[in-house]
Design an enzyme around this catalytic site. Structure first.
Site, PDB file in Angstrom:
ATOM      1  N   ASP A 172       4.989   6.641   5.414  1.00  0.00           N
ATOM      2  CA  ASP A 172       4.526   7.681   4.489  1.00  0.00           C
ATOM      3  C   ASP A 172       4.197   8.961   5.257  1.00  0.00           C
ATOM      4  O   ASP A 172       3.830   9.976   4.662  1.00  0.00           O
ATOM      5  CB  ASP A 172       3.371   7.205   3.592  1.00  0.00           C
ATOM      6  CG  ASP A 172       2.146   6.773   4.359  1.00  0.00           C
ATOM      7  OD1 ASP A 172       2.178   6.795   5.602  1.00  0.00           O
ATOM      8  OD2 ASP A 172       1.138   6.417   3.713  1.00  0.00           O
ATOM      9  N   GLU A 209      -3.302   1.405  15.210  1.00  0.00           N
ATOM     10  CA  GLU A 209      -3.179   2.857  15.420  1.00  0.00           C
ATOM     11  C   GLU A 209      -4.435   3.441  16.053  1.00  0.00           C
ATOM     12  O   GLU A 209      -5.568   3.093  15.663  1.00  0.00           O
ATOM     13  CB  GLU A 209      -2.888   3.562  14.079  1.00  0.00           C
ATOM     14  CG  GLU A 209      -2.775   5.075  14.252  1.00  0.00           C
ATOM     15  CD  GLU A 209      -2.026   5.793  13.136  1.00  0.00           C
ATOM     16  OE1 GLU A 209      -1.529   5.136  12.207  1.00  0.00           O
ATOM     17  OE2 GLU A 209      -1.956   7.041  13.232  1.00  0.00           O
TER      18      GLU A 209
HETATM   19  O1  KIV Z   1       3.701   6.534   8.245  1.00  0.00           O
HETATM   20  C1  KIV Z   1       3.940   6.278   9.425  1.00  0.00           C
HETATM   21  O2  KIV Z   1       4.809   6.898  10.066  1.00  0.00           O
HETATM   22  C2  KIV Z   1       3.163   5.219  10.062  1.00  0.00           C
HETATM   23  C3  KIV Z   1       3.348   5.010  11.528  1.00  0.00           C
HETATM   24  C4  KIV Z   1       2.763   6.122  12.291  1.00  0.00           C
HETATM   25  C5  KIV Z   1       2.822   3.689  11.959  1.00  0.00           C
HETATM   26  O3  KIV Z   1       2.418   4.555   9.414  1.00  0.00           O
END
Ligand code: KIV
Length: 257
Positions: free
Chosen positions: A45, A181
């Site tokens: 997202d 994260e």
């Molecule tokens: O939305 C995204 O790109 C993510 C990654 C950074 C893990 O959730």
């Protein structure tokens, strides 16, 4: 290969070789990354910022994700294709299953959602229906406003313990993998050591998780207005694009009279 075969192959990497995961939001990027042998492609997202021009992920809707997941699916054969579930598409177990099914119908082979102990029932509802789930703990971009901003997680023993509890919850609910994260590297390594499933780090140090994920725009330098400190950049696509556009514009010719 079926999604389950891909997941088994990825699971067997634990302790053997690092697992690679990159975001993709469109057909050509997905096809290039798939052909490069990346293990997992994520329609993140982060689409909201990287492609749609929103300030964060909270404006992304299920409709946006379905549109981009279908495009990425057309370019993906070998990699496992995971689609992010946007904020407020998994507020209840019933809604979570409904949204996950829609993403699978659009071409995803697994879904990702943010949270640990608090979303255990949502993850279980999805995995019990046979849909693989990648969990996401540590910093949760969808909750950045109420969670105190972009700061490293796991700085205190209480936070480290909470992360281990989140891990236990998502494992118990049947997740096949978990993204960690912006977490203190030593804590990410502790979570990985305790984890029976594949951990994927981002902003959690190198060599602390079973694999890493990056936003493709950060990796190739395609979004020059903001790059996270932890990103590792291996190309400068923004500079190449600007140079190509400028060279082309400067070589345009008027009609000869
Ligand atoms: O939305 C995204 O790109 C993510 C990654 C950074 C893990 O959730």
């Amino acid at each position: 290969m079926t999604p389950q075969d891909k997941i088994s192959a990825i699971a067997s990497c634990k302790g053997v070789r690092p697992v690679s995961q990159l975001t993709a939001y469109d057909y050509p990027t997905a096809r290039l990354l798939d052909e490069a042998g990346i293990d997992m492609l994520l329609v993140g997202d982060s689409l909201g910022m990287m492609v749609l021009g929103f300030p964060d992920t909270t404006s992304v809707t299920l409709e946006h994700m379905l549109h981009h997941t279908a495009a990425v699916a057309r370019g993906t054969s070998h990699a496992l294709l995971i689609a992010d579930m946007p904020i407020h598409t998994y507020d209840t177990p019933e809604q979570a299953l409904h949204s996950a099914r829609a993403l699978i119908d659009a071409g995803a082979e697994a879904v990702k959602l943010e949270g640990g102990v608090d979303v255990e029932d949502r993850i279980r509802a999805i995995t019990q229906a046979g849909i693989p789930v990648q969990a996401h703990i540590g910093l949760l971009p969808q909750h950045i406003k109420e969670d105190g901003g972009y700061r490293m997680r796991g700085k205190t023993e209480i936070e480290a313990h909470a992360l281990l509890e989140d891990l236990a919850a998502v494992v118990h609910a049947g997740a096949f993998s978990v993204v960690i994260e912006c977490t203190v590297p030593e804590v990410a390594a502790r979570v990985t050591a305790a984890s029976p499933i594949i951990t994927i780090g981002i902003g959690a140090g190198h060599g602390t998780c079973d694999g890493e994920v990056q936003v493709i725009h950060d990796l190739i330098g395609a979004f020059p207005w903001f790059t996270p400190r932890f990103a590792s950049q291996h190309a400068d696509v923004a500079a190449s694009l600007s140079a190509a556009a400028t060279t082309w514009k400067n070589n345009l010719e008027l009609p000869r009279s």
